[in-house]
Motif scaffolding. Sequence first.
Motif, PDB file in Angstrom:
ATOM      1  N   PHE A  30      -7.813  -1.457  -6.477  1.00 47.25           N
ATOM      2  CA  PHE A  30      -7.131  -0.248  -6.934  1.00 47.25           C
ATOM      3  C   PHE A  30      -7.953   0.453  -8.005  1.00 47.25           C
ATOM      4  N   TRP A  75      -2.315   2.692 -12.048  1.00 48.58           N
ATOM      5  CA  TRP A  75      -3.211   2.292 -10.963  1.00 48.58           C
ATOM      6  C   TRP A  75      -2.889   3.115  -9.729  1.00 48.58           C
ATOM      7  N   VAL A  80      -0.139   1.021  -3.397  1.00 44.95           N
ATOM      8  CA  VAL A  80      -0.301   0.318  -4.677  1.00 44.95           C
ATOM      9  C   VAL A  80       1.022  -0.180  -5.257  1.00 44.95           C
TER      10      VAL A  80
END
Length: 137
Positions: A30, A75, A80
């Motif tokens: 990420f 992030w 994610v």
Amino acid sequence: SEMSYVMIKPDGVQRGLVGDIISRFERKGFQLKGLKLYQTPQAVAEEHYKDLKEKPFYPALVGYICSGPVVCMVWEGKGVVASARKLIGATNPLASEPGTIRGDFAIEVGRNVIHGSDSPENGERETAIWFGSEGLV
Ligand code: ATP
Ligand code: MG
């Protein structure tokens, strides 16, 4: 693209887990979009956890988040939000799988080291609360 607000809670900072935790998200792939060390004002912790206001543990939770500096992060990447929740592990660390952050580092639900947004919508909402007009990279 999708963003998760991830926060290392005061116990994680105090115990020296910041580097290990950031490394796990970096190695997963990420992209780090925001990062700061922050002493949380009570009003910010209350806004972040407002959906839990009626829970019996809410006052202790707000006190815990404000008890020392936290590391605030955003992030970004495909999937994610769900992936960060997998890396973090179950809310109660005794139920978290070994290999997850909570599974490796915590025992108590009231000291569970890290937060991760529970939906893409909350990823956006929480990023706005903690980073506001500072903007992200
Ligand atoms: P977080 O939102 O911090 O990532 P979570 O999504 O896994 O955690 P929530 O249900 O959103 O879990 O609860 C928020 C936080 O409140 C938990 O991470 C934990 O610190 C605290 N908490 C939840 N349940 C309890 C409980 N029964 N007793 C004490 N604290 C609790
Ligand atoms: Mg939550």
